[in-house]
Write an enzyme that holds these catalytic residues in place. Structure first.
Site, PDB file in Angstrom:
ATOM      1  N   ASP A 101      31.733  61.135  37.113  1.00  0.00           N
ATOM      2  CA  ASP A 101      32.753  60.861  36.395  1.00  0.00           C
ATOM      3  C   ASP A 101      33.323  59.381  36.889  1.00  0.00           C
ATOM      4  OD1 ASP A 101      35.626  62.249  35.354  1.00  0.00           O
ATOM      5  OD2 ASP A 101      36.021  60.922  37.031  1.00  0.00           O
ATOM      6  N   ILE A 102      33.826  58.829  35.768  1.00  0.00           N
ATOM      7  CA  ILE A 102      34.130  57.434  35.936  1.00  0.00           C
ATOM      8  C   ILE A 102      35.710  57.145  36.202  1.00  0.00           C
ATOM      9  CG2 ILE A 102      34.219  55.141  34.819  1.00  0.00           C
ATOM     10  CD1 ILE A 102      31.330  55.878  35.355  1.00  0.00           C
TER      11      ILE A 102
ATOM     12  N   HIS B 123      31.793  43.084  24.154  1.00  0.00           N
ATOM     13  CA  HIS B 123      32.194  41.719  24.054  1.00  0.00           C
ATOM     14  C   HIS B 123      33.207  41.408  24.956  1.00  0.00           C
ATOM     15  CE1 HIS B 123      35.827  41.269  21.452  1.00  0.00           C
ATOM     16  NE2 HIS B 123      35.305  42.395  20.734  1.00  0.00           N
TER      17      HIS B 123
ATOM     18  N   ASP C 184      41.008  45.236  22.710  1.00  0.00           N
ATOM     19  CA  ASP C 184      40.035  44.502  22.159  1.00  0.00           C
ATOM     20  C   ASP C 184      39.442  43.145  22.985  1.00  0.00           C
ATOM     21  OD1 ASP C 184      37.931  43.324  20.329  1.00  0.00           O
ATOM     22  OD2 ASP C 184      39.559  42.715  19.004  1.00  0.00           O
TER      23      ASP C 184
ATOM     24  N   GLU D  35      32.121  37.104  20.468  1.00  0.00           N
ATOM     25  CA  GLU D  35      31.903  38.067  19.450  1.00  0.00           C
ATOM     26  C   GLU D  35      33.104  37.715  18.153  1.00  0.00           C
ATOM     27  OE1 GLU D  35      33.343  42.054  17.202  1.00  0.00           O
ATOM     28  OE2 GLU D  35      34.557  40.373  18.238  1.00  0.00           O
ATOM     29  N   GLU D  36      34.232  37.120  18.575  1.00  0.00           N
ATOM     30  CA  GLU D  36      35.347  37.149  17.742  1.00  0.00           C
ATOM     31  C   GLU D  36      35.251  35.819  16.780  1.00  0.00           C
ATOM     32  OE1 GLU D  36      37.394  39.390  17.438  1.00  0.00           O
ATOM     33  OE2 GLU D  36      37.836  40.191  19.233  1.00  0.00           O
TER      34      GLU D  36
ATOM     35  N   ASP E 297      33.349  48.847  21.685  1.00  0.00           N
ATOM     36  CA  ASP E 297      34.263  47.604  21.331  1.00  0.00           C
ATOM     37  C   ASP E 297      35.677  48.450  20.922  1.00  0.00           C
ATOM     38  OD1 ASP E 297      35.549  45.329  20.230  1.00  0.00           O
ATOM     39  OD2 ASP E 297      34.096  45.097  18.799  1.00  0.00           O
TER      40      ASP E 297
ATOM     41  N   HIS F 184      44.380  42.167  17.530  1.00  0.00           N
ATOM     42  CA  HIS F 184      44.226  40.494  17.466  1.00  0.00           C
ATOM     43  C   HIS F 184      45.672  39.995  17.684  1.00  0.00           C
ATOM     44  CE1 HIS F 184      40.090  40.533  15.662  1.00  0.00           C
ATOM     45  NE2 HIS F 184      40.096  41.069  16.793  1.00  0.00           N
TER      46      HIS F 184
ATOM     47  N   ASP G  13      33.937  57.796  30.595  1.00  0.00           N
ATOM     48  CA  ASP G  13      32.695  59.068  30.953  1.00  0.00           C
ATOM     49  C   ASP G  13      31.987  59.333  29.968  1.00  0.00           C
ATOM     50  OD1 ASP G  13      34.668  59.366  33.202  1.00  0.00           O
ATOM     51  OD2 ASP G  13      35.639  61.108  32.327  1.00  0.00           O
TER      52      ASP G  13
HETATM   53  N1  TRP Z   1      34.795  43.976  16.341  1.00  0.00           N
HETATM   54  C1  TRP Z   1      36.096  43.937  15.865  1.00  0.00           C
HETATM   55  C2  TRP Z   1      36.802  43.022  16.563  1.00  0.00           C
HETATM   56  O1  TRP Z   1      36.532  42.738  17.763  1.00  0.00           O
HETATM   57  C3  TRP Z   1      36.931  45.257  15.954  1.00  0.00           C
HETATM   58  C4  TRP Z   1      36.149  46.129  14.787  1.00  0.00           C
HETATM   59  C5  TRP Z   1      36.615  46.391  13.607  1.00  0.00           C
HETATM   60  C6  TRP Z   1      35.230  47.285  15.309  1.00  0.00           C
HETATM   61  N2  TRP Z   1      35.910  47.418  13.179  1.00  0.00           N
HETATM   62  C7  TRP Z   1      35.094  47.893  13.997  1.00  0.00           C
HETATM   63  C8  TRP Z   1      34.560  47.233  16.219  1.00  0.00           C
HETATM   64  C9  TRP Z   1      34.196  49.121  14.059  1.00  0.00           C
HETATM   65  C10 TRP Z   1      33.229  48.702  16.271  1.00  0.00           C
HETATM   66  C11 TRP Z   1      33.300  49.399  15.104  1.00  0.00           C
HETATM   67  O2  TRP Z   1      37.947  42.333  16.083  1.00  0.00           O
HETATM   68 ZN    ZN Z   2      36.419  43.611  19.597  1.00  0.00          ZN
END
Ligand code: TRP
Ligand code: ZN
Length: 317
Positions: free
Chosen positions: A43-44, A125, A137, A171-172, A200, A287, A306
Site C-alpha cells: 500500500d502506498i 512529467h 498536472d 512535456e508542456e 499524468d 493549466h 496504489d
Molecule cells: N498531458 C496534458 C497536459 O499535461 C493533460 C492531458 C490531456 C492528458 N489529455 C490527456 C494526459 C490524456 C493523459 C491523457 O496538459
Molecule cells: Zn500533464
C-alpha cells in the site's frame, strides 16, 4: 503462483532457467509491519505522496509560482526528487536537452537488479505550465511515481524484470523530454523496454477513473486493480497521444497508464458511478494558477498511487 509472463518476447529471448529470486533480507530495509505474500505490492502511503506535493508547492511558491521548463522551479523540483531517490539506493541519471532556447532535464532512476533485457518503466512529467504550480498536472503523477519507487526500496523488492522510473521535462512544450529520451535510446535499448506506464494527472479534484486503451496486458492489469476495489473504470478519451507515453508508443513500446481527467466535464452518468459534480470539469484548475495542493482529490490520488504499485509489481515478476 504466477504463470510465466508472456507479455512481450524480448529480442534477447532466452531468459535461461527461471531463477528463484531469494526473498532474502536487504541490508537497511526495514521489514514491513504486516506480513504479506512475498511479491504482493505494498500500500502506498497517501501521507507520503501528499508530503511530496507540499514540497512541490513550496518550490513553486518560492520560484515565481511555477515549476515550468527553463525556470528555477523546474530544476528545484528535479533536485528534490533526485535526492530522495539517491538516498534510497537508486542509480539516477540526469539527461539534458534544449527546448525553446533553455536547458531542460529528464531524471531517470534505475533500481539495481532484474533482467536488463526486460525493463518495466513508469514515468510522469515533472514540469508545470508557467501559469501555475502544477500540483495535479503533474505533481500528482510525479509524487506517486516517486513514492512507488521509494516503496520498492523500502521493501527490498527484487523482481525478475528491471525497474526504471522517469520524470520528464518540458512535456508542456510538446512532450519534448520524453521524445528526447526515446530518440536517445536507440532501437536496441528500446527493444528492452517491456512496457512504459504513464501517469499524468491522477488526483483531479472532480475525478474520473480512466485507463489508457493501449497495450492489453497493461490495460487489464489496471482494470483488475480497480475491479478489486469495485470501482468502474472507463477508457481514457481526452486525447490519445497527449502525454509522454506517445513517443514510446510510436517507437513500438507497449504502453499504458491512468488519468483522472482534465478540462472535459463529468457527465451525470459518470457522477452517478464515481460521485463528484456532473457538468463540471474533472479539473477546473487545469493549466491555471489554482492548480495548487487544494486542487487534489485525496481518494483518487490514493487509489491511483496504489494502482501504480500494483501494476509495477504485477508486470515485473
Ligand atoms: N498531458 C496534458 C497536459 O499535461 C493533460 C492531458 C490531456 C492528458 N489529455 C490527456 C494526459 C490524456 C493523459 C491523457 O496538459
Ligand atoms: Zn500533464
Amino acid at each position: 503462483m504466477k504463470l510465466p509472463f508472456s507479455w512481450r518476447a524480448t529480442a534477447a529471448g532466452a531468459v535461461a532457467v527461471a531463477t528463484l529470486v531469494a526473498g532474502g533480507s536487504v541490508a537497511g530495509a526495514a521489514p514491513a509491519a504486516e506480513p504479506t505474500a512475498a511479491a504482493a505490492a505494498p500500500d502506498i502511503p497517501i501521507a507520503n505522496v501528499k508530503a511530496h506535493l507540499t514540497q512541490l508547492q513550496s518550490i513553486a511558491t518560492a520560484n515565481g509560482g511555477n515549476r515550468a521548463h527553463g525556470r528555477a522551479g523546474y530544476l528545484a523540483s528535479l533536485n528534490y526528487v533526485k535526492a530522495k531517490l539517491d538516498a534510497a539506493g537508486f542509480t539516477t541519471t540526469v539527461q539534458r536537452f534544449t527546448a525553446s532556447g533553455r536547458t531542460g532535464y529528464n531524471l531517470i532512476a534505475d533500481w539495481p537488479g532484474g533482467d536488463p533485457n526486460q525493463v518495466v518503466m513508469a514515468g510522469s512529467h515533472l514540469d508545470s505550465v508557467s501559469s501555475g504550480p502544477g500540483i495535479n498536472d503533474n505533481g500528482s503523477g510525479s509524487a506517486a511515481v516517486l513514492e512507488t519507487a521509494l516503496a520498492v526500496a523500502r521493501s527490498g523488492h527484487q523482481p525478475a524484470k528491471h525497474l526504471r522510473f522517469a520524470w520528464w521535462g518540458a512535456e508542456e512544450l510538446g512532450l519534448v523530454g520524453s521524445r528526447y529520451y526515446v530518440s536517445s535510446l536507440g532501437s536496441a535499448n528500446l527493444a528492452k523496454i517491456s512496457g512504459y506506464l504513464n501517469f499524468d494527472m491522477i488526483g483531479s479534484p472532480n475525478p474520473g477513473y480512466f485507463v489508457y486503451d493501449d497495450d492489453p496486458v497493461i490495460e487489464q492489469t489496471f482494470k483488475d486493480y480497480y475491479a478489486g476495489l469495485g470501482i468502474p473504470t472507463e477508457i481514457e478519451t481526452e486525447g490519445d497521444g497527449r502525454s509522454d507515453h506517445a513517443p514510446f508508443k510510436n517507437a513500438g513500446v507497449p504502453v499504458g497508464g491512468l488519468f483522472s481527467g482534465a478540462d472535459y466535464r463529468k457527465t451525470s452518468t459518470q457522477a452517478a458511478k464515481w460521485g463528484g459534480t456532473a457538468g463540471q470539469p474533472f479539473d477546473r484548475c487545469y493549466h491555471s494558477s489554482c492548480d495548487t495542493t487544494a486542487n487534489i482529490n485525496d481518494t483518487a490520488l490514493n487509489r491511483n498511487s496504489d494502482a501504480i504499485a500494483y501494476a509495477m509489481w504485477e508486470l515485473s515478476q
